[in-house]
Design a protein around this motif. Structure first.
Motif, PDB file in Angstrom:
ATOM      1  N   ASP A 279       0.808  -1.229   0.000  1.00 40.82           N
ATOM      2  CA  ASP A 279       0.000   0.000   0.000  1.00 40.82           C
ATOM      3  C   ASP A 279       0.839   1.276   0.000  1.00 40.82           C
TER       4      ASP A 279
ATOM      5  N   GLU B 205       2.222   3.970  -1.387  1.00 45.32           N
ATOM      6  CA  GLU B 205       2.181   4.631  -2.685  1.00 45.32           C
ATOM      7  C   GLU B 205       3.403   5.516  -2.913  1.00 45.32           C
ATOM      8  N   SER B 206       3.930   6.121  -1.861  1.00 45.82           N
ATOM      9  CA  SER B 206       5.098   6.989  -2.050  1.00 45.82           C
ATOM     10  C   SER B 206       6.286   6.196  -2.596  1.00 45.82           C
TER      11      SER B 206
ATOM     12  N   ARG C 282       6.022   3.500  -4.490  1.00 47.09           N
ATOM     13  CA  ARG C 282       5.693   3.178  -5.889  1.00 47.09           C
ATOM     14  C   ARG C 282       5.996   4.368  -6.802  1.00 47.09           C
ATOM     15  N   VAL C 283       5.621   5.562  -6.370  1.00 42.54           N
ATOM     16  CA  VAL C 283       5.910   6.769  -7.155  1.00 42.54           C
ATOM     17  C   VAL C 283       7.416   6.948  -7.298  1.00 42.54           C
TER      18      VAL C 283
END
Length: 222
Positions: free
Chosen positions: A202, A204-205, A207-208
């Protein structure tokens, strides 16, 4: 001997009562009467969704050093509720995984690093690491000091020291990746970010950050 069905029903009943009352001390007392941290870790791995959530919550209240890895594995559970509860318990145990005096020293260091006072936090962080060398979070805070002071090689060393003591410390994987990027170690950074995402899907940072890094790597190959 109490049957497994009765034992798990007790945990589910206590957890439902916790959700309606928000009485964490009562929940901890009820669970502690019938379950060991080892049994809770087994339920966290093998129980149904409700029992996994209940076990993750209970381990945050009653767990010990051995509970950190089971909670770390639960950060990638298929159920989002389990992941969220496990994350709260995991981070709480990481902070408390030391003698009370060292925990108090850590909180003082964290107060300084949270305020961006990395130079002031460096000496007490180094002392804490020396006094409690197996305290993963102490190594993480030392890494944060070096990172904030832009000494990326020393920060990387401290992040790695943290990860040797807790391989599921996803914030350390992400911090290590940032240092590796600053040192031009793009392939190593991508592997660190991939490991971070494996632990916490989860995040997301991360993933970015990984997408941006891969674009940079592609451009450098052109």
């Amino acid at each position: 001997m109490t049957s497994p069905l009765v034992r798990t029903t007790r945990l589910a009943t206590a957890y439902r009562r916790l959700l309606s009352s928000a009485d964490a001390p009562r929940y901890a007392a009820e669970v502690d009467e019938h379950y060991s941290p080892m049994t809770l870790a087994t339920l966290l791995r093998r129980g149904d969704v409700e029992l996994r959530r209940a076990a993750a919550m209970a381990l945050g209240l009653l767990g010990n050093s051995r509970s950190i890895d089971p909670l770390g594995r639960a950060l990638s559970d298929v159920d989002r509720g389990v992941r969220l509860v496990a994350d709260d318990s995991f981070r709480g145990l990481l902070l408390r995984d030391a003698a009370p005096t060292h925990h108090q020293q850590l909180l003082k260091v964290m107060h300084l690093t949270d305020g961006g006072e990395f130079a002031a936090a460096l000496a007490p962080a180094m002392i804490l690491v020396e006094q409690s060398p197996m305290y993963a979070e102490a190594h993480f805070q030392l890494a944060s000091c070096w990172h904030g002071l832009e000494d990326y090689p020393k920060a990387s060393q401290a992040y790695v020291a943290c990860l040797w003591r807790c391989r599921f410390h996803y914030t350390a994987w992400q911090g290590l990746a940032r240092c590796q990027i600053m040192c031009g170690e793009y392939l190593a950074a991508s592997k660190s970010l991939e490991r971070c995402i494996d632990i916490v899907p989860d995040l997301e940072s991360a993933r970015v950050q990984l997408r941006m890094l891969r674009r940079r790597m592609r451009r450098s190959d052109v």
